[in-house]
Design a protein around this motif. Structure first.
Motif, PDB file in Angstrom:
ATOM      1  N   GLY A 204      -2.391   4.946  -5.342  1.00 22.75           N
ATOM      2  CA  GLY A 204      -1.467   5.100  -6.090  1.00 22.75           C
ATOM      3  C   GLY A 204      -0.292   5.634  -5.956  1.00 22.75           C
ATOM      4  N   ARG A 205      -0.307   7.273  -6.105  1.00 18.69           N
ATOM      5  CA  ARG A 205       0.607   8.116  -5.931  1.00 18.69           C
ATOM      6  C   ARG A 205       1.813   7.899  -4.674  1.00 18.69           C
ATOM      7  NH1 ARG A 205       2.468  12.711  -3.955  1.00 18.69           N
ATOM      8  NH2 ARG A 205       3.701  14.462  -6.026  1.00 18.69           N
ATOM      9  N   ILE A 206       0.721   7.702  -3.301  1.00 21.00           N
ATOM     10  CA  ILE A 206       1.237   7.690  -2.462  1.00 21.00           C
ATOM     11  C   ILE A 206       2.464   6.263  -1.977  1.00 21.00           C
ATOM     12  CG2 ILE A 206       1.117   7.867   0.591  1.00 21.00           C
ATOM     13  CD1 ILE A 206      -0.781   9.437  -0.695  1.00 21.00           C
ATOM     14  N   VAL A 207       1.310   5.751  -2.032  1.00 20.44           N
ATOM     15  CA  VAL A 207       1.880   4.151  -2.008  1.00 20.44           C
ATOM     16  C   VAL A 207       2.741   3.793  -2.834  1.00 20.44           C
ATOM     17  CG1 VAL A 207       1.532   1.811  -1.338  1.00 20.44           C
ATOM     18  CG2 VAL A 207       0.117   3.507  -0.701  1.00 20.44           C
ATOM     19  N   VAL A 208       2.606   3.275  -4.435  1.00 19.46           N
ATOM     20  CA  VAL A 208       3.202   3.011  -5.756  1.00 19.46           C
ATOM     21  C   VAL A 208       4.952   3.077  -5.218  1.00 19.46           C
ATOM     22  CG1 VAL A 208       3.181   2.334  -7.501  1.00 19.46           C
ATOM     23  CG2 VAL A 208       0.941   1.720  -6.499  1.00 19.46           C
ATOM     24  N   PRO A 209       5.621   4.283  -5.329  1.00 15.32           N
ATOM     25  CA  PRO A 209       6.570   4.930  -5.016  1.00 15.32           C
ATOM     26  C   PRO A 209       7.678   3.924  -4.771  1.00 15.32           C
ATOM     27  CG  PRO A 209       5.717   7.047  -5.716  1.00 15.32           C
ATOM     28  CD  PRO A 209       4.611   6.088  -5.543  1.00 15.32           C
ATOM     29  N   GLN A 210       7.166   3.446  -3.669  1.00 13.04           N
ATOM     30  CA  GLN A 210       7.789   3.182  -2.357  1.00 13.04           C
ATOM     31  C   GLN A 210       8.026   1.343  -2.337  1.00 13.04           C
ATOM     32  OE1 GLN A 210       8.562   4.657   0.005  1.00 13.04           O
ATOM     33  NE2 GLN A 210       7.664   6.542  -0.980  1.00 13.04           N
ATOM     34  N   LEU A 211       7.235   1.082  -3.448  1.00 16.17           N
ATOM     35  CA  LEU A 211       7.398  -0.608  -3.688  1.00 16.17           C
ATOM     36  C   LEU A 211       7.963  -0.514  -5.024  1.00 16.17           C
ATOM     37  CD1 LEU A 211       3.863  -1.902  -3.275  1.00 16.17           C
ATOM     38  CD2 LEU A 211       6.110  -1.561  -2.244  1.00 16.17           C
ATOM     39  N   LEU A 212       8.286   0.553  -5.514  1.00 13.05           N
ATOM     40  CA  LEU A 212       9.132   0.082  -7.096  1.00 13.05           C
ATOM     41  C   LEU A 212      10.860   0.897  -6.926  1.00 13.05           C
ATOM     42  CD1 LEU A 212       6.658   1.951  -9.804  1.00 13.05           C
ATOM     43  CD2 LEU A 212       6.788  -0.499  -9.171  1.00 13.05           C
TER      44      LEU A 212
END
Length: 214
Positions: A204-212
């Motif tokens: 979540g820390r790695i992937v989610v920021p790229q999607l937000l």
């Protein structure tokens, strides 16, 4: 000059449209629906474990899954709140729930250290990896629901939101998958049902920021 300022303001707001405010109750209902859907999918694919069906689950099963549910609810509430940042928002609940849930794997690791000679038997790595993968897969629906909610809002700390999202999704997904898992020893539950939450938080820390990005 005044006329020019008014024209500039008019130009800035000309294309703005009203947006329906995010209501936390709706976010909670979304997560609940995603969790129920996950349960239906897990039971349809894997069936229900015999001990659960017979109502003969161990105290360890109840403790492990109860802590995961508590953690999942707390982290989901934090994630939902992060979509609507405001002064005074606090997310202490997830920290306390995580601390309580961490006691279980910590005790398990201490017991494993005391029985090092029996590690291959106690850990049952093959069954453990199967549970890890199934638990992560069982987290996808809740993760998707929370990601959709965050994208509707404006989280000011995408990395923190990603961690909370990952923890929430994997905690709930693992608890739901537990209904199909026949293993209920402290060694299995304390390691292989706790590990997905750690993996989920990191993803979540790695992937989610790229999607937000907004």
């Amino acid at each position: 000059m005044k006329h020019d300022s008014n024209s500039l303001i008019d130009a800035l707001v000309d294309e703005l449209v009203p947006v329906r405010p995010l209501r936390r109750a709706e976010g909670g209902a979304l997560v609940l629906a995603a969790t129920v859907l996950t349960g239906l999918l897990v039971l349809a694919i894997n069936g229900i474990a015999g001990n659960v069906l017979a109502g003969a689950v161990s105290p360890m099963f109840l403790l492990a899954n109860g802590l995961l549910l508590l953690l999942g609810v707390a982290a989901s509430a934090s994630t939902i709140a992060m979509a609507s940042p405001r002064v005074g928002n606090r997310h202490d609940g997830t920290g306390w729930a995580l601390a309580m849930a961490a006691v279980f794997p910590a005790v398990t690791l201490a017991l494993l250290a005391a029985h090092r000679a029996d590690l291959p038997h106690l850990l049952d790595v093959a069954a453990g990896w199967h549970c890890l993968v199934e638990a992560l897969l069982s987290s996808l629906v809740v993760a998707g629901a929370l990601l959709l909610w965050l994208r509707r809002g404006a989280p000011v700390s995408p990395r923190t939101a990603g961690i909370h999202l990952g923890v929430a999704a994997t905690a709930l997904g693992t608890a739901v998958y537990g209904l199909s898992c026949p293993a209920e020893t402290i060694y299995h539950l304390g390691i292989w049902h706790a590990l997905p939450v750690l993996v989920g938080g990191l993803i979540g820390r790695i992937v989610v920021p790229q999607l937000l990005r907004w």
